[in-house]
Design an enzyme around this catalytic site. Structure first.
Site, PDB file in Angstrom:
ATOM      1  N   THR A 121       0.368   4.260   1.951  1.00  0.00           N
ATOM      2  CA  THR A 121       1.040   4.734   0.739  1.00  0.00           C
ATOM      3  C   THR A 121      -0.019   5.043  -0.313  1.00  0.00           C
ATOM      4  OG1 THR A 121       2.916   3.352   1.316  1.00  0.00           O
ATOM      5  CG2 THR A 121       2.798   4.137  -0.967  1.00  0.00           C
ATOM      6  N   GLU A 156       9.016  -4.322   7.400  1.00  0.00           N
ATOM      7  CA  GLU A 156       8.502  -5.481   8.124  1.00  0.00           C
ATOM      8  C   GLU A 156       9.689  -6.244   8.694  1.00  0.00           C
ATOM      9  OE1 GLU A 156       5.690  -7.759   5.852  1.00  0.00           O
ATOM     10  OE2 GLU A 156       4.442  -6.013   5.470  1.00  0.00           O
ATOM     11  N   ASN A 209      10.768   4.072  -2.571  1.00  0.00           N
ATOM     12  CA  ASN A 209      10.613   2.642  -2.836  1.00  0.00           C
ATOM     13  C   ASN A 209      11.093   2.279  -4.232  1.00  0.00           C
ATOM     14  OD1 ASN A 209       9.726   1.998  -0.333  1.00  0.00           O
ATOM     15  ND2 ASN A 209       7.642   1.463  -0.890  1.00  0.00           N
ATOM     16  N   CYS A 261       5.061  -4.306  -0.546  1.00  0.00           N
ATOM     17  CA  CYS A 261       5.116  -2.905  -0.996  1.00  0.00           C
ATOM     18  C   CYS A 261       5.809  -2.671  -2.346  1.00  0.00           C
ATOM     19  CB  CYS A 261       5.782  -2.048   0.074  1.00  0.00           C
ATOM     20  SG  CYS A 261       4.762  -1.899   1.562  1.00  0.00           S
TER      21      CYS A 261
END
Ligand SMILES: NC(=O)c1ccc[n+]([C@@H]2O[C@H](COP(=O)([O-])OP(=O)(O)OC[C@H]3O[C@@H](n4cnc5c(N)ncnc54)[C@H](O)[C@@H]3O)[C@@H](O)[C@H]2O)c1
Length: 321
Positions: A121, A156, A209, A261
């Site tokens: 990213t 994940e 995100n 993240c």
């Protein structure tokens, strides 16, 4: 296709094992010799369903190898995936030092026509940044090397399933031939491929995100208000979620988002906005709600154990994040 993967962490290892499973010849590199030695024995250091099987399959078929040092993965590759960490820097921006170091290492060994893929990213402007670093490190001798953005969306805990069944594949590349090569990597997958310019591809990852983080902070804020007015947020989320424009996912109130993240990616997006003079008050609010949620959680715990933590036994559920 011959693929080099730089970084055998969460994203790099999953990508390498899945791409080998899809029939590509993959050489994955890491800095850590112990990690590489373990991986070459099929010893997978992260807990992901299906990953040990794919690594074992790749090693047995010789379509997957692990090596120490980025140049050893990049030397013969047609496509090189950069999968190193981009942690949060002191000012909130994404720290690109691992990316730059990896680019400097691979520059001298890249074959003409190679496509370097930014899979980590990375903020808007990173394909140009990586191209510049490669160019400089190759002493101006870089021969027809293209850089493309191809962000990863795996979660994940579901890494293999997400990698092999993506909702979409995003390719940001100014060079049509390079974009076709990156798309070809995923040809066997049944997923929409969005080919766009690098800045839009880079923004898609951060916007996705940040949007998910917004949903979490929104339902946490509603939960706090529900407590004040004696409403049940679970009922509220249920009633909201049936609206297909809203949906059920990410409407679970809790201790706030964490993990590797969302915190760093929301901070990096905010930093990008600030650098370009855009007052992203909404995102600032999302981050502020999340930080307050940590404190609220501790306050709730404290009152649950009778006002004093000393001597209390606390169970933690959901250690992933
Ligand atoms: N973890 C996730 O769920 C997830 C999901 C989507 C995107 N991403 C992004 O992917 C990127 C990588 O994340 P991660 O979780 O895989 O990180 P990670 O820390 O698990 O793995 C990075 C690996 O790169 C290796 N490395 C660093 N520099 C290297 C070099 N020069 N040569 C060879 N190896 C090198 C490190 O030793 C480490 O093993 C980040 O930008 C992250 O934001 C992560």
């Amino acid at each position: 296709m011959k693929v080099g993967v730089i970084g055998s962490g969460y994203v790099g290892l999953t990508s390498a094992a899945c791409l080998a499973h899809m029939g590509h010849d993959v050489v994955a590199a890491d800095l850590d010799p112990d990690r590489v030695a373990r991986l070459n024995k099929g010893d997978v250091p992260i807990l992901e369903e299906g990953l040990p099987r794919l690594v074992a399959e790749g090693l047995a078929s010789r379509r997957l190898r692990f090596v120490v040092g980025a140049p050893n993965a990049a030397r013969d590759a047609e496509l090189v995936l950069i999968c190193v960490a981009t942690p949060q820097g002191d000012d909130g921006s994404a720290d690109m030092s691992f990316v730059a170091a990896a680019a400097r290492e691979i520059a001298p060994v890249l074959r003409p026509g190679t496509v370097v893929i930014n899979k980590s990213t990375m903020p808007v402007g990173s394909t140009r940044f990586v191209h510049r670093v490669l160019h400089e490190a190759a002493g101006g001798q870089l021969d027809r090397v293209t850089v493309a953005s191809n962000p990863e969306f795996l979660r994940e805990g579901q890494a293999v399933r997400d990698f092999l069944n993506p909702d979409r594949i995003v390719v940001g590349c100014d060079d049509p031939e390079g974009a076709v090569k990156v798309s070809d990597l995923y040809r066997s997958m049944r997923a929409p491929v969005i080919v766009t310019d690098p800045a839009s591809a880079e923004m898609i990852k951060y916007a996705s995100n940040a949007f998910l983080a917004t949903k979490i902070s929104f339902i946490n804020a509603i939960a706090n208000l529900c407590e004040a007015v004696d409403a049940d947020v679970r009922e509220v989320a249920l009633g909201m979620g049936y609206d297909p424009r809203i949906g059920f996912q990410f409407l679970h109130p809790g201790p706030g988002y964490g993990g590797s993240c969302f915190p760093k990616d929301t901070a990096a997006l905010l930093h990008t906005a600030q650098r370009h003079g855009y007052d992203f008050a909404l995102l600032e609010g999302v981050i502020a709600v999340n930080e307050r949620q940590y404190d609220l959680t501790v306050d709730k715990l404290r009152s649950a154990v009778g006002g004093e933590f000393a001597g209390a036994v606390v169970g933690a559920w959901g250690l992933t994040f």
